[in-house]
Each structure stands twice: as C-alpha cells, then as structure tokens.
Design an enzyme around this catalytic site. Structure first.
Site, short mmCIF file in Angstrom:
data_model
loop_
_atom_site.label_atom_id
_atom_site.label_comp_id
_atom_site.label_asym_id
_atom_site.label_seq_id
_atom_site.Cartn_x
_atom_site.Cartn_y
_atom_site.Cartn_z
N ASP A 25 0.83 -1.05 -0.15
CA ASP A 25 0.01 -0.11 -0.06
C ASP A 25 0.84 1.21 0.22
O ASP A 25 0.51 2.19 -0.55
CB ASP A 25 -1.07 0.10 1.35
CG ASP A 25 -2.17 -0.90 1.06
OD1 ASP A 25 -2.29 -1.57 0.17
OD2 ASP A 25 -2.69 -0.86 2.04
N CYS A 72 3.11 -19.75 -12.15
CA CYS A 72 1.92 -19.29 -12.94
C CYS A 72 1.68 -19.70 -14.21
O CYS A 72 0.55 -20.08 -14.58
CB CYS A 72 2.38 -17.65 -13.05
SG CYS A 72 2.50 -16.83 -11.32
N GLU A 104 2.66 -9.28 -13.86
CA GLU A 104 2.69 -10.79 -14.06
C GLU A 104 2.04 -11.34 -13.16
O GLU A 104 2.01 -11.64 -12.09
CB GLU A 104 4.01 -11.63 -14.44
CG GLU A 104 3.77 -12.94 -14.96
CD GLU A 104 5.10 -13.79 -15.00
OE1 GLU A 104 5.05 -15.07 -14.66
OE2 GLU A 104 5.96 -13.13 -15.42
N THR A 138 -4.37 -9.13 -6.16
CA THR A 138 -3.50 -8.18 -5.28
C THR A 138 -3.33 -7.33 -6.56
O THR A 138 -3.10 -6.22 -6.18
CB THR A 138 -2.49 -8.90 -4.71
OG1 THR A 138 -2.87 -9.82 -3.92
CG2 THR A 138 -1.31 -8.00 -4.26
#
Length: 481
Positions: free
Chosen positions: A213, A285, A250, A232
């Site tokens: 953040d 991923c 990514e 996210t």
C-alpha cells in the site's frame, strides 16, 4: 532444528546499510516445518519511507550515469554471483522447497539475466532515427524510483528479471520480497548492491499489504513491477492510480494444454507434459493447469501420464533423488488439499500417484503426491481455478473449435500449448488462443531470458517482448528538428 542463517537474515537494506529491526518473523523450511532457516524483518512504515527517500535521492545521480558504467558494474556483479551459486543452492531449497536441480537453474538464470541485460542495454539505449522529411530521434530516459514486489513461488528469477533492467535503465529500486523465502534474494542482492552507489538498491520486507500500500500510494515511486495474484494486482492498480504510476504485472494463470488427435505421445512428449505440470510442484503461474485431449486419445494420455506420475519422487528437495519437493507454505498446502477434497466428493475420478521418499517424515513437511483428475466438466472448480499445486484435470474434446473455446473459457490468459505433429495447424490455433505466449509440443520457459511475454486478460499488464523489460523502466521521448 539448528540452521545457519545468512548474514542478511532479519535485516533490511536502506541507503547502503543493512539494518536490524526489532520485529521479525521466522522463515521455515517447508520440507521440515520445525526448522527455522532464518528470519525476515518486519519493516515499519518509517523504514519503508526511508527506503523510498534513499532511492529518490540516488536517482538524481544514477539517472545521469554513463550506460557503459552501468553495464560494466552489472557484469562484474554477475561474475561474483556466479562464484556463490553452488554454496547458495541449499539455502534456496531449504526456504523455498524446490528440488536441487530446479533451484540451481533458478540461481544460474539470475546470473544470465544480469549478463544478457548488461549487453542488451548498450544497443537498446541508442536513439532511433527517422528522416522522412524531418529528422526525428526517439530517445530514452529513466522513469524514476521503481518498486519491485515479488512472490514466493519463483522468487529469484522473478526478482532479478525486474531489478536488473530497472537498475540498468537508470532507476534505483525498492525491492519487497515475499516473507516466506526472502533469504537467498537478499544474499544475492547484497553482492549486487556492493557494485552500485548507495541507495540504488534498497530492500524492505514485511507485511505485503502494508508495504505494498505504501509503495503504491507514494508519488515518489514511478514504476511498480509486481508478480503475484490477480486480485492483489487489481488492488495495486486502484491504489497506484492516484499518482498515475506505471504498472508492470505478471499475474495469475490457468494454462491450457491442447493435445490433438495426431499428437505423438511418446516417452519424451509425456516427460515434457509432466514437467510442464509439476515444475516446482505445480507452483508456477505458467504451469499447465488443465489438459484438453482429443476424445480418441483420452485414455491413452491418462494412462501414460499416470505411469509417469508414478515415478515422481516426492520429498525434501535437498535430497538428490527427489524430483518434486513440498509446497511452499501452509496456506497453499491447505488450499490445494481443499480443492482435491471437494472434487473427491463429486463423480470425478482422482488418481494419486508417486513415491514418498521418506514416509516416516512425510507429515513434517507440506508434501503432496501428484494427482490426475478426470470425469470433470468445464465449469468445475478444479478446471476454472488456478490450482497452483501438483494437480491436473484432463478433459476430452471432439473438435478443434470446441478445444479452443474451452481453452479460452478462463479469466486468465498467460500461456498455452498445442501438441500436434502439424505445425501449420498449431500456428492457426495459436492465433485463436487468448494467451501471452503459445508453445508447440512443449510448455516451458523461454531460453532467451531477454524475451518476456506478459499474459492477456487478468494474467498481466504491460507488454514488452524483446529487450528483457528495459523498455518498461524508461520513458521514450521524441527529439526533432
């Protein structure tokens, strides 16, 4: 169990100084959850602010540095890192869980990225000239401070593929590794940082949400390079919009592999399929996460892949006989087991295979044997979710149109693969698949690490394919007569 901590354990790097902090957390070995491999610093907002300011001040000089000097520094750092790869592999295995062979490849690729990008920089930086009635140069300049936020699954290469081009393009960085396995990253970055001016490389660790953040809402940060979950990533985009930071992401993937009727399902092909599924225990991923096979080859593929899974040796990655290590953390372990438990309560068939290297210590780590799931539908959770574990659903199709439609039926679009003897047909299908990259008779990584193809849809943001991401950390501008 007793562990030897690296020098950077429990510390952060700000303006050239490795600092100890009051609050820390343990980094545990996923193969033996009673072993503390090291500590991770839980940095305060004040320390993160200092890191950003350190990078901001360093930018003033580093952005104007000579590119030949940048290239030379990076090559020298790469040469030193190459000398400590062997001694660092065991640390990486113990905090991440990968098998030795996979872990060593990751570390060597970091060195390759440094060397390749340092060479690429010299050509990429040259102005491009256009002289059609007017002389115009396209020139490049650094953007400013870059925040690099990386995940736990493949932390080394995914960190270096962002940090290296950012620095070479003239931008100081604030690196935020995952708290699950930051130790090898910091050991490597300590070596690299010594070759660059103070403040060019800063490292902060701790709460992903709090630090993320802060990095995403601070106007001094001009680029955010993030690798991680799609949700996210969406949150980062919202928070970074206040100062219009450039984002390079990514994100998640649910990669399909399409096996056509004419596919050669020999031993080599099955090994490639197995590798595409089980690399890093499926925690990649761009791993194969669903297979669509022509109905005439369904049973053959399931049978051969099952036999291949039966030979997978699961255990502590530090053991040379292990071909698949544990999952990295308790949360992911529980998630994947939950998926299997829920699908087992349906009409689906779940076949679990493989060899437990050490059954007596099996319960001490986040171990799972690989599983094949059949008898499921396209809308099944196991097909639509990003499993991120050693589980693969296999569905059949009758026509190519049906296969393409099912492959594209996903929020993700990272990678895909087509398995056929007909390359022309593979190219035609690739044009129809919604993926950042499509492989033919393979499902792997690009050997040339300068190449990078972010995903489509909810799998990525920003596109750069030729220069190892250098372009993503620079602004182009025109200079004309």
């Amino acid at each position: 169990m007793i562990a030897t901590y690296p020098e950077t354990s429990g510390k952060c790097l700000i303006n050239g100084e490795w600092r100890s902090v009051d609050k820390k957390a343990n980094v545990i070995n996923p193969a033996h959850t009673d072993e503390v491999v090291g500590e991770v610093a839980l940095c305060s907002n004040e320390l993160v602010n200092e890191a950003i300011e350190s990078a901001t001040q360093a930018f003033k000089k580093w952005s104007r540095s000579d590119i030949n000097d940048r290239s030379i520094r990076m090559k020298k750092a790469a040469d030193e890192l190459a000398q400590i790869v062997e001694e660092s592999v065991s640390l990486y295995v113990r905090e991440n869980g990968k098998a030795l062979v996979e872990a060593k490849k990751d570390l060597l690729r970091c060195v390759d990225v440094m060397r390749g990008s340092a060479e690429e920089l010299l050509e990429w930086w040259k102005p491009e000239e256009y002289t059609d009635g007017q002389k115009v140069q396209i020139r490049r300049r650094p953007r400013g401070v870059a925040a690099v936020i990386t995940p736990w699954n493949s932390p080394m290469i995914l960190t270096f593929k962002r940090v290296v081009p950012a620095i070479l393009a003239g931008n100081p960085v604030v690196v935020k590794p995952a708290t699950n396995c930051p130790l090898t990253i910091m050991k490597f970055l300590k070596v690299v940082a010594a070759y660059f001016p103070e403040g060019v490389i800063n490292v902060v660790t701790g709460s992903g949400r709090e630090i993320g953040d802060q990095l995403c809402t601070d106007s001094r940060v001009r680029t955010i390079a993030f690798v991680g979950g799609t949700e996210t990533g969406k949150d980062i985009m919202k928070k970074s919009s206040g100062s219009l930071q450039k984002v390079f992401m990514e994100l998640g993937g649910n990669d399909p592999a399409i096996v056509l009727e004419d596919a050669n399902l020999d031993k080599e092909t099955i090994e490639r399929l197995k590798g595409g599924i089980l690399r890093a225990a499926g925690q990649v991923c761009s791993a194969i996460k669903r297979i669509y096979v022509h109905e005439s080859r369904h049973d053959e593929l399931v049978g051969k892949l099952t036999k291949a899974f039966e030979r997978v040796v699961v255990g502590d990655g530090i053991q040379p006989d292990v071909t698949m290590g544990p999952l990295n953390n308790e949360s992911q372990f529980n998630y994947v087991n939950g998926l299997l438990e829920r699908i087992s309560q349906t009409d689906a068939t779940v076949v679990t295979a493989g060899i437990q290297l050490d059954p007596e210590t099996w319960e001490q780590g986040y171990y799972m044997l690989p599983s094949i799931v059949t008898g499921v539908q396209q809308d099944s959770e196991i097909v639509q979710a990003e499993q991120f574990g050693p589980v693969i659903p296999i569905l059949s199709f009758s026509t190519i149109d049906e296969a393409v439609e099912m492959a594209n039926d996903s929020q993700f679009g990272l990678r895909a693969s087509i398995w056929t003897l007909d390359e022309e047909k593979a190219v035609e299908m690739a044009d129809r698949l919604e993926a950042g990259a499509v492989f033919h008779n393979n499902h792997t990584v690009f050997k040339d690490l300068r190449l990078d193809f972010p995903g489509l849809k909810e799998s990525g943001v920003s596109r750069e394919t030729r220069h190892g991401s250098l372009e993503l950390f620079a602004d182009s501008y025109g200079f004309a007569d």
